[in-house]
Design a protein around this motif. Structure first.
Motif, PDB file in Angstrom:
ATOM      1  N   GLN A  17      18.797  60.160 -31.156  1.00  0.00           N
ATOM      2  CA  GLN A  17      19.058  58.935 -31.901  1.00  0.00           C
ATOM      3  C   GLN A  17      18.783  59.061 -33.388  1.00  0.00           C
ATOM      4  N   LEU A  18      17.793  59.880 -33.767  1.00  0.00           N
ATOM      5  CA  LEU A  18      17.333  59.866 -35.157  1.00  0.00           C
ATOM      6  C   LEU A  18      17.651  61.131 -35.957  1.00  0.00           C
TER       7      LEU A  18
ATOM      8  N   LEU B 278      20.577  56.348 -44.906  1.00  0.00           N
ATOM      9  CA  LEU B 278      19.380  55.956 -45.650  1.00  0.00           C
ATOM     10  C   LEU B 278      19.457  56.494 -47.080  1.00  0.00           C
TER      11      LEU B 278
ATOM     12  N   ARG C  42      20.010  48.410 -38.823  1.00  0.00           N
ATOM     13  CA  ARG C  42      19.555  49.610 -38.108  1.00  0.00           C
ATOM     14  C   ARG C  42      18.511  49.259 -37.052  1.00  0.00           C
TER      15      ARG C  42
ATOM     16  N   HIS D 244      14.675  66.882 -38.628  1.00  0.00           N
ATOM     17  CA  HIS D 244      15.814  66.594 -39.493  1.00  0.00           C
ATOM     18  C   HIS D 244      15.433  66.459 -40.964  1.00  0.00           C
TER      19      HIS D 244
ATOM     20  N   ASP E 275      20.243  62.377 -37.149  1.00  0.00           N
ATOM     21  CA  ASP E 275      21.203  62.241 -38.250  1.00  0.00           C
ATOM     22  C   ASP E 275      20.983  60.949 -39.030  1.00  0.00           C
ATOM     23  N   GLU E 276      19.787  60.352 -38.959  1.00  0.00           N
ATOM     24  CA  GLU E 276      19.550  59.039 -39.563  1.00  0.00           C
ATOM     25  C   GLU E 276      19.641  59.049 -41.089  1.00  0.00           C
TER      26      GLU E 276
ATOM     27  N   GLU F 123      15.594  47.841 -37.752  1.00  0.00           N
ATOM     28  CA  GLU F 123      14.237  47.923 -38.298  1.00  0.00           C
ATOM     29  C   GLU F 123      13.590  46.542 -38.336  1.00  0.00           C
TER      30      GLU F 123
END
Length: 403
Positions: A211-212, A219, A388, A247, A214-215, A390
């Motif tokens: 899930q994260l 951003l 997202r 990442h 390629d976050e 958050e």
């Protein structure tokens, strides 16, 4: 025990500072006037941080002397210098454990038992939280109670205690409160917390990475910040502590930085190695960070959401551990959740977990970074990106080790 004195804020800071220094630096106690000013105004272990001047401290000390709570003595050797010695503990007839708790309450205001246990470590060795609670109960049951338990407020995980040497400013029932026991996460000890953190990240490693990983593409602020770090490192070694699925470390490496990562979770390190095979990752604890093998220090150390499970009382030691191996001119970069609560996760990425996330106070984090000796401190606070998912404000801090 004599009748309880009523102390204003300056009285409390002076007596609290003297009580603390009498135990922690006995070789230089009693304190000179200048040393007492510094003890009152230091940025760590004080809430709020003050800026008392010398005349104010001297005048208040004379007033406390007249009330029988402080003595002014001559230095026994060397220059005839006046020094200040508290006698509040004698006035109140304090046992060593009571003395430690009252010292911390005078210096930092209302606190929960877990906070008191960790913040009294240098003053008295409480074996566990239960011992603190027993001492508080004994202080509250005196003929003239020294402390009182406050009513638990909305959002608080634990009851808080306050000393009774000043009027108790209680918030009306039902009003919002930002008070939070950020040390509740280590109520069972730091090792137990670390075990839960490691087990949680091992359990969710693959789903977390899916899930994260390629976050950063969504951003822009964080990408700008990391680009600055890569440029500032100028080819020197960079390390991300708590690198998770790798990442962020890989992004820095793609920008030309000599970047590596460490993480407490073996499963997270396995994910990082699988996804970014050209970048180095190892299992290690950020609190034991050493210098790079090919350089005298790190050009940059990143704690990218890696301090979010630490208690507030653990932050100074953790930040000091990340600062020590920095090269002169090297940068410390922190990313954290900001706020006034501790969030508990019982389910995460479809797995049953037992994990606490600490939202830290930005001002306290910045003061801790400055107290570690870093300069050119910048900090940024952004709101949650609701698109997202958050739900917390985000704090970013950059600071440089002096050349």
């Amino acid at each position: 025990m004599s009748e309880l004195p009523v102390l204003d804020a300056t009285d409390r800071r002076i007596l609290g500072a003297l009580l603390e220094k009498q135990t922690t630096v006995p070789a230089t106690y009693p304190l000179t006037a200048n040393a007492l000013v510094s003890a009152c105004n230091q940025s760590n272990n004080r809430d709020p941080v003050t800026d008392l001047d010398l005349p104010t401290v001297e005048q208040t000390a004379r007033s406390l002397k007249e009330r029988g709570l402080l003595r002014i003595v001559w230095a026994p050797t060397g220059r005839r210098t006046l020094k200040y010695h508290q006698v509040l503990d004698e006035h109140l007839g304090l046992d060593p454990d009571e003395r430690a708790i009252l010292t911390v309450l005078l210096l930092r205001g209302e606190q929960a038992p877990g906070e008191l246990r960790t913040r009294t470590e240098r003053l008295h060795p409480f074996a566990d939280r239960h011992e603190v609670e027993e001492c508080l109960a004994r202080m509250a049951q005196r003929a003239e109670p020294l402390v009182r338990e406050l009513e638990r407020r909305p959002g608080q995980q634990d009851a808080r205690w306050v000393h009774l040497l000043a009027p108790v400013d209680e918030q009306p029932t039902g009003s919002p409160s930002v008070a939070v026991d950020r040390d509740a996460v280590i109520a069972e000890g730091g090792e137990a917390r670390d075990t839960r953190v490691r087990a949680t990240y091992d359990a969710v490693a693959t789903a977390y990475a899916d899930q994260l990983a390629d976050e950063l593409a969504g951003l822009p602020f964080e990408t700008w910040l990391l680009d600055r770090v890569a440029t500032a490192s100028a080819g020197g070694p960079v390390i991300e502590v708590g690198s998770g699925p790798g990442h962020v470390t890989a992004h820095l490496a793609a920008l030309g930085a000599d970047a590596t990562g460490i993480d407490l979770s073996p499963a997270m390190v396995d994910e990082a190695r699988r996804r970014f095979p050209d970048v180095g990752f190892e299992v290690d604890d950020l609190r034991r960070l050493g210098r790079p093998p090919t350089s005298a220090g790190w050009a940059a150390v990143l704690g990218w959401y890696s301090l979010i499970h630490l208690a507030a009382s653990e932050l100074p030691a953790a930040i000091a551990a990340l600062t020590r191996p920095l090269a002169p001119g090297g940068w410390l970069v922190l990313a954290m959740h900001a706020g006034s609560e501790v969030r508990h996760l019982g389910e995460w990425f479809g797995r049953d977990v037992d994990l606490d996330v600490v939202l830290h106070d930005p001002a306290q984090v910045v003061r801790t970074v400055e107290a570690a000796g870093l300069v050119d401190v910048e900090w940024y606070l952004r709101g949650p990106l609701t698109g997202r998912g958050e739900t917390t404000d985000r704090l970013y801090v950059l600071a440089r080790r002096p050349d």
